[in-house]
Design a protein around this motif. Structure first.
Motif, mmCIF file in Angstrom:
data_model
loop_
_atom_site.group_PDB
_atom_site.id
_atom_site.type_symbol
_atom_site.label_atom_id
_atom_site.label_comp_id
_atom_site.label_asym_id
_atom_site.label_seq_id
_atom_site.Cartn_x
_atom_site.Cartn_y
_atom_site.Cartn_z
ATOM 1 N N PRO A 106 -7.448 14.007 12.485
ATOM 2 C CA PRO A 106 -6.287 14.021 11.590
ATOM 3 C C PRO A 106 -5.140 14.855 12.138
ATOM 4 N N ASP A 107 -3.926 14.368 11.995
ATOM 5 C CA ASP A 107 -2.739 15.144 12.312
ATOM 6 C C ASP A 107 -1.585 14.626 11.475
ATOM 7 N N SER A 148 1.456 10.392 8.301
ATOM 8 C CA SER A 148 2.659 9.585 8.112
ATOM 9 C C SER A 148 2.330 8.103 8.124
ATOM 10 N N THR A 149 1.462 7.698 9.047
ATOM 11 C CA THR A 149 1.068 6.295 9.135
ATOM 12 C C THR A 149 0.327 5.854 7.873
ATOM 13 N N LEU A 150 -0.596 6.685 7.412
ATOM 14 C CA LEU A 150 -1.367 6.342 6.216
ATOM 15 C C LEU A 150 -0.464 6.238 4.985
ATOM 16 N N LEU A 151 0.513 7.124 4.886
ATOM 17 C CA LEU A 151 1.432 7.072 3.748
ATOM 18 C C LEU A 151 2.267 5.801 3.786
ATOM 19 N N ALA A 152 2.660 5.399 4.996
ATOM 20 C CA ALA A 152 3.437 4.171 5.131
ATOM 21 C C ALA A 152 2.617 2.951 4.732
ATOM 22 N N LEU A 153 1.284 3.037 4.903
ATOM 23 C CA LEU A 153 0.396 1.919 4.581
ATOM 24 C C LEU A 153 -0.147 1.994 3.155
ATOM 25 N N GLU A 192 -8.897 11.779 1.688
ATOM 26 C CA GLU A 192 -9.674 12.851 2.308
ATOM 27 C C GLU A 192 -9.085 13.253 3.658
ATOM 28 N N VAL A 193 -8.653 12.270 4.434
ATOM 29 C CA VAL A 193 -8.025 12.562 5.728
ATOM 30 C C VAL A 193 -6.727 13.341 5.521
ATOM 31 N N VAL A 194 -5.902 12.866 4.601
ATOM 32 C CA VAL A 194 -4.646 13.555 4.299
ATOM 33 C C VAL A 194 -4.932 14.967 3.774
#
Length: 384
Positions: free
Chosen positions: A107-108, A113-118, A132-134
């Protein structure tokens, strides 16, 4: 030995096509590392003579194995760069919506940012894993940034609250003694204070109002992550009244979610246009004490709304006494892209306008709370 190591490194950088030139023979471990690099950076089959480029297959099991391999071969900082390259260059974004892949990644901020965009297209079975990753990234950022932020802001409020006529219970004896050492009386064997230093108030009343207005357009993704974490930290201080507003062409007030920055982040929707004027119009409604308010606008200033109205509204905020700061980015990614004309116009209005790294943000807020010269602070602490 030094020459051999140099050739080995060049071989790892250039790929198998450099075998004839380097004449190196890779160890078994190096072969495994080279295979992991080749999967991402080697040319596609049938394209001889080209430099390393996209070569990772598209099946989820293969990507999952590859993600596990690189974590074993490279340090975390390198893993994060390779993951970012894989997402950007190889079209595996959709695979990050699969729980088993999310569990394999390092995670970084960029992954967040990518997960939020998706977020809007992510299947329900993946969303909990994504949270959980976030959450792991947010916890790491809070651990790194929260203590320093609280210390800087609390210290700034203490200094702002000092007075030369304190009540006895509010005297700062340490500072009072230090500034009066020159008034030591040998005859009396003690200091005869010429001036007292103390605090105007010792209660936990709200001393400053903080408004964070965050541009959630796609280019500001990293800034959104950091700003949300800082918003949660500032919101935990009882001496501040913190509001957090995110915007694109619409405006959303996420203040009621400040207790959990993960909720804040999943309340954002990265992408879309930008209407800064509309956002500031809403922020105006939050200002009850202009002289005690710090409004931090975090935006690249690419305005899709009414520019003339934006500048008029911003001028009005400044003239009312609000301390307005415009951050072109709150990130570690280097020089940001921004609207130079609007940045210059903001500067002409007397608004400090610059990019800031997360590590310097606590000091920036302390400077704003003390109402010191932020432009001078930026010139001293920020490099071009």
């Amino acid at each position: 030995m030094a020459d051999d190591e140099r050739l080995r490194r060049w071989r790892m950088v250039l790929g198998s096509e450099a075998d004839p030139e380097t004449g190196t023979s890779l160890s078994k471990t190096d072969q495994s590392v080279d295979a992991a690099l080749a999967a991402l950076y080697d040319a596609e089959r049938g394209e001889p003579g080209t430099k390393r480029s996209a070569g990772l297959g598209s099946s989820a099991p293969r990507v999952a194995r590859w993600l596990g391999d690189i974590r074993g071969y490279f340090p975390s900082s390198v893993v994060q760069v390779m993951q970012r390259d894989a997402v950007e260059r190889l079209g595996i974004t959709r695979m990050l919506m699969e729980p088993e892949l999310l569990n394999a990644v390092e995670p970084d901020v960029h992954l967040v940012s990518t997960l939020l965009a998706l977020n809007e297209v992510m299947p329900e079975e993946t969303k909990q894993t994504a949270r959980e990753v976030v959450g792991r990234v947010v916890a790491d950022l809070e651990k790194r940034l929260a203590e320093r932020t609280r210390a800087a802001v609390t210290g700034a409020l203490d200094r702002a609250g000092r007075t030369a006529r304190p009540r006895h219970s509010d005297i700062d004896w340490d500072r009072t003694i230090r500034i009066n050492l020159k008034h030591f009386s040998p005859a009396l064997g003690t200091i005869v204070p010429d001036r007292l230093v103390g605090y105007a108030r010792r209660n936990h009343s709200v001393q400053r109002d903080i408004v964070l207005a965050i541009d959630q357009s796609g280019s500001m993704a990293e800034s959104v992550v950091y700003a949300s974490v800082f918003g949660a930290v500032l919101g935990s201080l009882r001496t501040l009244r913190t509001s957090l507003v995110v915007f694109d062409t619409a405006v959303v007030d996420l203040t009621d979610q400040l207790e959990d920055p993960v909720d804040v982040l999943f309340g954002t929707q990265l992408g879309g246009g930008t209407d800064i004027n509309r956002a500031l119009a809403y922020c105006e409604t939050l200002v009850a004490r202009p002289a005690e308010t710090v409004l931090v606008l975090i935006s690249d200033l690419y305005e899709g709304g009414n520019r003339e109205e934006l500048l008029r509204r911003t001028r009005s905020l400044v003239e009312s006494g609000v301390q307005v700061v415009a951050l072109l980015a709150l990130a570690d990614s280097g020089a940001p892209s921004y609207d130079a004309d609007n940045a210059a116009a903001f500067a002409d209005l007397g608004i400090p306008t610059f990019a800031c790294t997360p590590d310097l943000f606590p000091d920036l807020m302390a400077t704003a709370i003390r109402r010191e010269d932020i432009t001078q602070w930026a010139a001293t602490n920020l490099s071009d």
